[in-house]
Scaffold this motif. Structure first.
Motif, PDB file in Angstrom:
ATOM      1  N   LYS A  15      -7.661 -11.131 -14.104  1.00  0.00           N
ATOM      2  CA  LYS A  15      -7.679 -11.494 -12.676  1.00  0.00           C
ATOM      3  C   LYS A  15      -9.045 -11.304 -12.029  1.00  0.00           C
ATOM      4  CE  LYS A  15      -5.005  -8.371 -10.869  1.00  0.00           C
ATOM      5  NZ  LYS A  15      -4.673  -7.441 -11.940  1.00  0.00           N
ATOM      6  N   ASP A  32     -11.067  -7.552  -3.971  1.00  0.00           N
ATOM      7  CA  ASP A  32     -10.327  -6.927  -5.067  1.00  0.00           C
ATOM      8  C   ASP A  32      -9.427  -5.876  -4.420  1.00  0.00           C
ATOM      9  OD1 ASP A  32      -9.480  -5.226  -7.050  1.00  0.00           O
ATOM     10  OD2 ASP A  32     -11.476  -4.743  -7.801  1.00  0.00           O
ATOM     11  N   THR A  33      -8.156  -6.233  -4.195  1.00  0.00           N
ATOM     12  CA  THR A  33      -7.292  -5.326  -3.422  1.00  0.00           C
ATOM     13  C   THR A  33      -6.928  -4.068  -4.216  1.00  0.00           C
ATOM     14  OG1 THR A  33      -5.212  -6.411  -4.079  1.00  0.00           O
ATOM     15  CG2 THR A  33      -6.338  -7.265  -2.113  1.00  0.00           C
ATOM     16  N   LEU A  35      -8.905  -2.166  -5.547  1.00  0.00           N
ATOM     17  CA  LEU A  35      -9.902  -1.164  -5.172  1.00  0.00           C
ATOM     18  C   LEU A  35      -9.429  -0.328  -3.975  1.00  0.00           C
ATOM     19  CD1 LEU A  35     -12.623  -0.733  -6.546  1.00  0.00           C
ATOM     20  CD2 LEU A  35     -13.684  -2.075  -4.719  1.00  0.00           C
ATOM     21  N   TYR A  37      -6.322   0.570  -3.324  1.00  0.00           N
ATOM     22  CA  TYR A  37      -5.376   1.565  -3.839  1.00  0.00           C
ATOM     23  C   TYR A  37      -6.087   2.601  -4.712  1.00  0.00           C
ATOM     24  CZ  TYR A  37      -1.916  -1.567  -1.932  1.00  0.00           C
ATOM     25  OH  TYR A  37      -1.179  -2.317  -1.055  1.00  0.00           O
ATOM     26  N   SER A  74      -1.833   3.301  -9.041  1.00  0.00           N
ATOM     27  CA  SER A  74      -0.494   2.767  -9.252  1.00  0.00           C
ATOM     28  C   SER A  74       0.555   3.703  -8.640  1.00  0.00           C
ATOM     29  CB  SER A  74      -0.299   2.585 -10.770  1.00  0.00           C
ATOM     30  OG  SER A  74       1.015   2.291 -11.091  1.00  0.00           O
ATOM     31  N   ALA A  77       0.382   3.481  -4.813  1.00  0.00           N
ATOM     32  CA  ALA A  77       0.774   2.127  -4.393  1.00  0.00           C
ATOM     33  C   ALA A  77       2.284   1.966  -4.275  1.00  0.00           C
ATOM     34  CB  ALA A  77       0.224   1.101  -5.386  1.00  0.00           C
ATOM     35  N   ARG A  83       1.148   1.238   1.532  1.00  0.00           N
ATOM     36  CA  ARG A  83       1.041  -0.227   1.504  1.00  0.00           C
ATOM     37  C   ARG A  83       0.938  -0.781   2.933  1.00  0.00           C
ATOM     38  NH1 ARG A  83       1.497  -1.550  -3.560  1.00  0.00           N
ATOM     39  NH2 ARG A  83       1.137  -3.706  -2.984  1.00  0.00           N
ATOM     40  N   GLN A  90      -5.912  -6.698   4.733  1.00  0.00           N
ATOM     41  CA  GLN A  90      -5.847  -7.745   3.701  1.00  0.00           C
ATOM     42  C   GLN A  90      -5.477  -9.092   4.304  1.00  0.00           C
ATOM     43  OE1 GLN A  90      -3.992  -6.259  -0.215  1.00  0.00           O
ATOM     44  NE2 GLN A  90      -3.270  -4.763   1.265  1.00  0.00           N
ATOM     45  N   GLY A 104      -4.650  -9.092  -6.778  1.00  0.00           N
ATOM     46  CA  GLY A 104      -3.862  -7.867  -6.682  1.00  0.00           C
ATOM     47  C   GLY A 104      -2.521  -8.019  -7.369  1.00  0.00           C
ATOM     48  N   ARG A 105      -1.483  -7.467  -6.719  1.00  0.00           N
ATOM     49  CA  ARG A 105      -0.137  -7.507  -7.302  1.00  0.00           C
ATOM     50  C   ARG A 105       0.853  -8.235  -6.399  1.00  0.00           C
ATOM     51  NH1 ARG A 105      -3.216  -5.232 -10.038  1.00  0.00           N
ATOM     52  NH2 ARG A 105      -2.938  -3.702 -11.710  1.00  0.00           N
ATOM     53  N   ASP A 106       0.556  -8.247  -5.075  1.00  0.00           N
ATOM     54  CA  ASP A 106       1.542  -8.761  -4.104  1.00  0.00           C
ATOM     55  C   ASP A 106       0.913  -9.751  -3.132  1.00  0.00           C
ATOM     56  OD1 ASP A 106      -0.173  -6.999  -2.827  1.00  0.00           O
ATOM     57  OD2 ASP A 106       1.384  -6.194  -1.509  1.00  0.00           O
ATOM     58  N   ILE A 107      -0.177 -10.386  -3.528  1.00  0.00           N
ATOM     59  CA  ILE A 107      -0.889 -11.251  -2.573  1.00  0.00           C
ATOM     60  C   ILE A 107      -0.057 -12.507  -2.260  1.00  0.00           C
ATOM     61  CG2 ILE A 107      -3.061 -12.428  -2.032  1.00  0.00           C
ATOM     62  CD1 ILE A 107      -3.245  -9.326  -2.491  1.00  0.00           C
ATOM     63  N   ARG A 150       1.842   1.580 -16.562  1.00  0.00           N
ATOM     64  CA  ARG A 150       1.402   1.044 -15.267  1.00  0.00           C
ATOM     65  C   ARG A 150       2.188  -0.240 -14.934  1.00  0.00           C
ATOM     66  NH1 ARG A 150      -3.779  -0.424 -12.714  1.00  0.00           N
ATOM     67  NH2 ARG A 150      -5.024  -0.351 -14.604  1.00  0.00           N
ATOM     68  N   ARG A 157       8.730  -0.871  -8.754  1.00  0.00           N
ATOM     69  CA  ARG A 157       8.785  -0.121  -7.494  1.00  0.00           C
ATOM     70  C   ARG A 157       9.604  -0.933  -6.486  1.00  0.00           C
ATOM     71  NH1 ARG A 157       2.494  -1.354  -6.808  1.00  0.00           N
ATOM     72  NH2 ARG A 157       2.701  -3.431  -5.903  1.00  0.00           N
TER      73      ARG A 157
END
Ligand code: DC
Length: 194
Positions: A15, A32-33, A35, A37, A74, A77, A83, A90, A104-107, A150, A157
């Motif tokens: 990514k 880079d979101t 970063l 977290y 992680s 987060a 969050r 963001q 990221g993970r949830d963009i 991770r 979650r």
């Protein structure tokens, strides 16, 4: 012009490299979101207070890229209040003037469901662990354990778990060169640009 490219996926899927290349190619801003977290996890103390008071200095620490910082990120987060404290920044970045790439993970699912382009960049856990091991060294089997740990935490979650948005394009980089993955991402963006 407002144009958002959301790039989600698990650790070490590519990514970051793809995001930087895409941003450079189209002249978009990049965030880079992860970063954010990592900085919260590295700060220590109360993670909610850390997220609410994050500073530029917190984000420029030189120890944020380590495996330990990734695990700490992680963990913090998974805290909803952490969050929540990071959402407005963001979203503002994503929808500010000029194009923006956020990884990221949830963009694509939570931060910017209206993103013009959503990519989900993934690869098998073994391939990702091998790539990470080439960077950090140590025992490869242990790196694989940490990658899986991770993944499990990020995907399971309750708040904003890692998953592809329903309308995301999946790019599996397991058997792809990085140049081919960047080309695939750029082709998606070109297809959505007016
Ligand atoms: O992308 P990264 O490896 O730097 O992310 C570190 C951790 O931060 C990741 O394991 C989960 C968390 N994270 C998140 O929950 N949401 C994001 N948008 C980005 C990262």
């Amino acid at each position: 012009m407002i144009f958002t490219v959301a790039i989600d996926g698990p650790a070490a899927a590519g990514k970051g490299t793809i995001s930087r290349a895409v941003a450079a190619r189209f002249g978009f801003r990049h965030l880079d979101t992860g970063l954010l977290y990592r900085a919260v996890g590295a700060k220590g103390g109360d993670p909610i207070a850390a997220a609410q008071n994050l500073t530029a200095a917190d984000l420029s620490r030189d120890d944020l890229r380590s495996m330990e910082a990734g695990q700490a990120a992680s963990k913090v987060a998974a805290i909803s209040e952490v969050r929540a404290a990071l959402i407005a920044f963001q979203r503002g970045f994503a929808r500010g003037e000029g194009g923006a790439v956020l990884d990221g993970r949830d963009i694509g699912t939570v931060i910017c469901p209206e993103a013009e382009v959503k990519l989900y960049v993934t690869a098998s856990a073994e391939v990702r662990a091998h790539r990470r091991w080439l960077e950090v060294g140590g025992v490869e089997a242990q790196v694989l354990v940490e990658v899986k740990e991770r993944d499990d935490r990020d995907m399971n979650r309750a708040d904003a778990p890692l998953k592809p948005a329903a309308d995301a394009v999946i790019i599996d980089t397991s058997h792809m060169s990085i140049d081919d993955a960047i080309d695939a991402a750029c082709a998606e963006i070109l297809a959505h640009r007016a």
